[in-house]
Write a protein that holds these residues in place. Structure first.
Motif, PDB file in Angstrom:
ATOM      1  N   ASP A 277       5.415  -0.445   4.754  1.00  0.00           N
ATOM      2  CA  ASP A 277       3.961  -0.297   4.686  1.00  0.00           C
ATOM      3  C   ASP A 277       3.620   1.067   4.095  1.00  0.00           C
ATOM      4  O   ASP A 277       3.796   2.100   4.736  1.00  0.00           O
ATOM      5  CB  ASP A 277       3.375  -0.449   6.096  1.00  0.00           C
ATOM      6  CG  ASP A 277       1.853  -0.467   6.097  1.00  0.00           C
ATOM      7  OD1 ASP A 277       1.238   0.094   5.169  1.00  0.00           O
ATOM      8  OD2 ASP A 277       1.268  -1.033   7.045  1.00  0.00           O
ATOM      9  N   MET A 278       3.114   1.059   2.883  1.00  0.00           N
ATOM     10  CA  MET A 278       2.834   2.307   2.162  1.00  0.00           C
ATOM     11  C   MET A 278       1.736   3.148   2.811  1.00  0.00           C
ATOM     12  O   MET A 278       1.620   4.339   2.532  1.00  0.00           O
ATOM     13  CB  MET A 278       2.431   2.002   0.715  1.00  0.00           C
ATOM     14  CG  MET A 278       1.145   1.224   0.599  1.00  0.00           C
ATOM     15  SD  MET A 278       0.850   0.582  -1.077  1.00  0.00           S
ATOM     16  CE  MET A 278       0.619   2.085  -1.990  1.00  0.00           C
ATOM     17  N   ASN A 279       0.939   2.503   3.648  1.00  0.00           N
ATOM     18  CA  ASN A 279      -0.153   3.237   4.272  1.00  0.00           C
ATOM     19  C   ASN A 279       0.229   3.856   5.615  1.00  0.00           C
ATOM     20  O   ASN A 279      -0.569   4.556   6.230  1.00  0.00           O
ATOM     21  CB  ASN A 279      -1.368   2.311   4.434  1.00  0.00           C
ATOM     22  CG  ASN A 279      -1.869   1.828   3.091  1.00  0.00           C
ATOM     23  OD1 ASN A 279      -2.266   2.634   2.256  1.00  0.00           O
ATOM     24  ND2 ASN A 279      -1.818   0.525   2.857  1.00  0.00           N
TER      25      ASN A 279
ATOM     26  N   SER B 262       4.536  -6.272  -8.152  1.00  0.00           N
ATOM     27  CA  SER B 262       3.946  -4.960  -7.858  1.00  0.00           C
ATOM     28  C   SER B 262       4.653  -3.871  -8.655  1.00  0.00           C
ATOM     29  O   SER B 262       4.007  -2.950  -9.172  1.00  0.00           O
ATOM     30  CB  SER B 262       4.067  -4.631  -6.367  1.00  0.00           C
ATOM     31  OG  SER B 262       3.467  -5.621  -5.590  1.00  0.00           O
TER      32      SER B 262
ATOM     33  N   LYS C  98       9.483   5.822  -8.475  1.00  0.00           N
ATOM     34  CA  LYS C  98       8.994   5.015  -7.352  1.00  0.00           C
ATOM     35  C   LYS C  98       9.967   3.883  -7.038  1.00  0.00           C
ATOM     36  O   LYS C  98      10.684   3.416  -7.916  1.00  0.00           O
ATOM     37  CB  LYS C  98       7.610   4.437  -7.682  1.00  0.00           C
ATOM     38  CG  LYS C  98       6.553   5.524  -7.741  1.00  0.00           C
ATOM     39  CD  LYS C  98       5.181   5.005  -8.078  1.00  0.00           C
ATOM     40  CE  LYS C  98       4.186   6.165  -8.101  1.00  0.00           C
ATOM     41  NZ  LYS C  98       2.888   5.799  -8.650  1.00  0.00           N
TER      42      LYS C  98
ATOM     43  N   LEU D 116       3.137  -1.073 -11.201  1.00  0.00           N
ATOM     44  CA  LEU D 116       3.414   0.372 -11.121  1.00  0.00           C
ATOM     45  C   LEU D 116       3.975   0.885 -12.451  1.00  0.00           C
ATOM     46  O   LEU D 116       3.604   1.971 -12.914  1.00  0.00           O
ATOM     47  CB  LEU D 116       4.407   0.668  -9.995  1.00  0.00           C
ATOM     48  CG  LEU D 116       3.865   0.610  -8.564  1.00  0.00           C
ATOM     49  CD1 LEU D 116       5.014   0.642  -7.559  1.00  0.00           C
ATOM     50  CD2 LEU D 116       2.900   1.768  -8.296  1.00  0.00           C
TER      51      LEU D 116
ATOM     52  N   ASP E 137       6.434   3.529  -1.365  1.00  0.00           N
ATOM     53  CA  ASP E 137       5.568   3.445  -2.540  1.00  0.00           C
ATOM     54  C   ASP E 137       4.803   2.136  -2.649  1.00  0.00           C
ATOM     55  O   ASP E 137       3.838   2.045  -3.408  1.00  0.00           O
ATOM     56  CB  ASP E 137       6.403   3.643  -3.815  1.00  0.00           C
ATOM     57  CG  ASP E 137       6.976   5.049  -3.905  1.00  0.00           C
ATOM     58  OD1 ASP E 137       6.217   6.009  -3.647  1.00  0.00           O
ATOM     59  OD2 ASP E 137       8.173   5.198  -4.204  1.00  0.00           O
ATOM     60  N   MET E 138       5.249   1.097  -1.931  1.00  0.00           N
ATOM     61  CA  MET E 138       4.527  -0.176  -2.006  1.00  0.00           C
ATOM     62  C   MET E 138       4.760  -0.968  -0.728  1.00  0.00           C
ATOM     63  O   MET E 138       5.869  -0.995  -0.194  1.00  0.00           O
ATOM     64  CB  MET E 138       5.004  -0.992  -3.208  1.00  0.00           C
ATOM     65  CG  MET E 138       4.161  -2.236  -3.493  1.00  0.00           C
ATOM     66  SD  MET E 138       2.455  -1.813  -4.001  1.00  0.00           S
ATOM     67  CE  MET E 138       1.526  -3.240  -3.372  1.00  0.00           C
ATOM     68  N   THR E 139       3.696  -1.596  -0.262  1.00  0.00           N
ATOM     69  CA  THR E 139       3.776  -2.461   0.911  1.00  0.00           C
ATOM     70  C   THR E 139       4.435  -3.785   0.520  1.00  0.00           C
ATOM     71  O   THR E 139       4.051  -4.390  -0.484  1.00  0.00           O
ATOM     72  CB  THR E 139       2.364  -2.717   1.465  1.00  0.00           C
ATOM     73  OG1 THR E 139       1.833  -1.463   1.913  1.00  0.00           O
ATOM     74  CG2 THR E 139       2.374  -3.709   2.618  1.00  0.00           C
TER      75      THR E 139
END
Lengths: 312, 272
Positions: free
Chosen positions: B106-108, B126, B64, B130, B114-116
């Motif tokens: 933006d991970m979404n 963060s 990641k 992880l 993998d991370m915002t």
């Protein structure tokens, strides 16, 4: 009847869940002794993380654990949870749609001897501005256990105000407590008293008894979930009783009173009033002293109730 | 004379730079400087080092990346698009309302993120989370994190620095994009982070220092970091902000720059 401090119920509940669910982790920022999660660490050492005095980092690490599929419960004093780590909770946890369960302990006057620097009268208000966040404040050991379980099952971040010390059992084991739904503790038709948390719910019930002696029947609600607010119950109560008094261990701005007033302003304008902290900082003192100082007493609630009824 | 082991990466990095200049140029403004300075690192990570699957961005047990300097998202988007995580046409939707490619990661929204990130200073924490989750899952994969040199001024990085070494996160490999510039000027003049190796070493990390535009040096440093048994590693990359973009390279105002699509086309041509 619970013979346990609220913090012991917190840790026990997490341990019960962690037995069955490997995803549950605990995070602390050098307050493990205060929160009482040491026994969790003893049983699940690999899932308990103490990051030292670094709350912002704690919330960031919790967000990463969540992004890695875990369910982190992270606790610190409410003043630090809300103020010190707000941007981390806002961005890394909530904006990133993570599943971080943040706990702010020692809400409002219960910070007592730690005084003004440690007395969060604004945490709920700050947290309410985070889109989609679920915010709740259990008043007793039964609702605490139930709401922790429901928050764990909820997909998304939550903020819980937790009174650490003190024992209080209001509900029976069979009582239904649902995240997002207020509980009507006493029926009445003259006004509604909406309260939340360990400090205010018992005082509100005691005030209702005093009022009853004077022939005033108050409906009393435990609004453990501040967001999302049980708007249906708020409106129904205003319709039924014509006035709503909100009692919260928080300042008047931004918290439960604001939520209720916003709701009624939009849906059913009715006289409202608050027993809450005015535009003031906290201070040191015993819990009893501070309750008196900020008017968090059954006598003051009863007085405010009577004044409110006159505005109907 | 030995064969150039990195010719393919050089070509891939050039294409990533072209795509990045094009996507920002198509919009007319963006974080060109810090995107270009990490293009070589992203190339070697995604083409040589990371175990990822473009057809399954959320594959279990993958490596990641947390791009803590989230404003360099456009370089990562070009890399991910080129790898096939999403269609390359998306690159021209950068920052357009409703896009899947917002200025900051933006991970979404974006497959492969993998991370915002975006609020500077938060990504390393963060990444620690992880890495802890991976350890609980008994994974042998790595978490890579990229922080900026200006970003290093955020105190949360140093809270995270202590935490990563305390928890012996040997699978965490971080990079400082030491391009020596930040929004308001040279890092040495605004708030010096010198000597970064000494700082990270003092916090209990392995450290390494490389030319961030040398694949050979990056390759060796990442392999060394992967050998670590009990410490996280910080690789300080000496880089040039705006590297490879003719009108932006080394220009002090290149952090978030407006430029025309004509300029973009010229810079793309200049890359050859």
């Amino acid at each position: 009847m619970s013979d346990k401090d609220m913090r012991d119920v917190y840790t026990e509940t997490l341990m019960e869940m962690a037995d069955a669910d490997q995803r549950i982790c605990v995070l602390e920022a050098d307050l493990m002794r205060a929160t009482g999660t040491g026994s969790f660490k003893d049983k699940f050492p690999e899932r308990a993380f103490n990051v030292g005095v670094a709350e912002a980092n704690m919330v960031g690490v919790a967000s990463g654990l969540s992004a890695g599929g875990k369910i982190p419960w992270a606790a610190t004093f409410g003043c630090f949870a809300a103020r010190r780590s707000y941007d981390q909770f806002f961005i890394s946890a909530n904006y990133a749609q993570q599943n971080v369960k943040l706990v702010g302990t020692d809400p409002g006057v219960t910070a007592a001897f730690n005084g003004g620097t440690h007395m969060p009268f604004e945490d709920t208000g700050l947290m309410r501005c985070i889109p989609g966040l679920v915010i709740f404040e259990p008043c007793d050991s039964v609702s605490l256990k139930s709401l922790i379980r429901q928050a764990t099952e909820h997909k998304g971040s939550t903020y819980m105000r937790l009174q650490r010390k003190g024992k209080y059992t209001l509900y029976g084991e069979s009582d239904e407590i649902v995240l997002g739904k207020g509980n009507v503790l006493k029926e009445g038709e003259d006004l509604t008293i909406i309260a939340s948390g360990y400090v205010m719910v018992p005082e509100a019930l005691a005030a209702a008894e005093m009022l009853a002696d004077e022939g005033i029947n108050a409906r009393v609600i435990d609004m453990h979930t501040v967001k999302p607010l049980d708007r249906k119950l708020v409106v129904e109560s205003a319709e039924k009783t014509g006035a709503v008094l909100v009692c919260e261990n928080h300042q008047k701005k931004g918290g439960l009173f604001s939520a209720v007033a916003e709701c009624l302003g939009e849906e059913y304008p009715a006289p409202v009033a608050a027993v809450a902290v005015e535009d003031q900082f906290g201070q040191v003192g015993t819990l009893e002293y501070l309750k008196e100082a900020y008017g968090f007493t059954k006598e003051n609630i009863a007085e405010k109730a009577k004044a409110l009824i006159k505005r109907k | 004379m030995s064969e150039n082991k990195y010719k393919d990466l050089e070509d891939l990095a050039k294409d990533i730079r072209k795509k990045t200049i094009d996507s920002i140029g198509f919009l007319g403004v963006g974080h060109i400087g810090g995107a270009m300075s990490i293009a070589d690192l992203l190339t070697i990570l995604y083409y040589r080092k990371m175990h990822v699957d473009p057809s399954n961005p959320k594959m279990e047990d993958r490596d990641k990346l947390v791009l803590s300097k989230g404003h360099a998202g456009p370089a990562l988007y070009s890399t991910l698009a080129q790898k096939g995580f999403f269609p390359e046409q998306w690159l021209r939707t950068l920052n357009v309302g409703g896009t899947n490619l917002p200025s900051h990661c933006d991970m979404n929204r974006t497959p492969g993120i993998d991370m915002t990130t975006g609020s500077l200073g938060q990504g390393l924490s963060s990444a620690i989370g992880l890495a802890l989750a991976m350890r609980l899952d008994k994974s042998e994969r790595n978490v890579f994190a990229i922080i900026g040199d200006g970003e290093s001024q955020e105190g949360q990085n140093w809270e995270a620095a202590m935490t990563a070494s305390q928890f012996r996160l040997n699978k965490l490999i971080a990079f400082t994009d030491y391009n020596k510039m930040q929004i308001d000027g040279y890092t040495s003049e605004i708030m010096s982070i010198d000597d970064p190796e000494a700082k990270w070493k003092a916090f209990g990390w392995n450290t390494d220092r490389v030319n961030g535009h040398s694949f050979a040096e990056l390759d060796a440093a990442i392999d060394r970091a992967r050998e670590s048994k009990d410490k996280p590693t910080m690789i300080i990359m000496d880089t040039i902000k705006g590297k490879g973009c003719s009108f932006a390279e080394g220009v002090i105002t290149n952090h978030n720059m407006a430029f025309t699509y004509e300029q973009a086309k010229e810079a793309i041509e200049a890359l050859g």
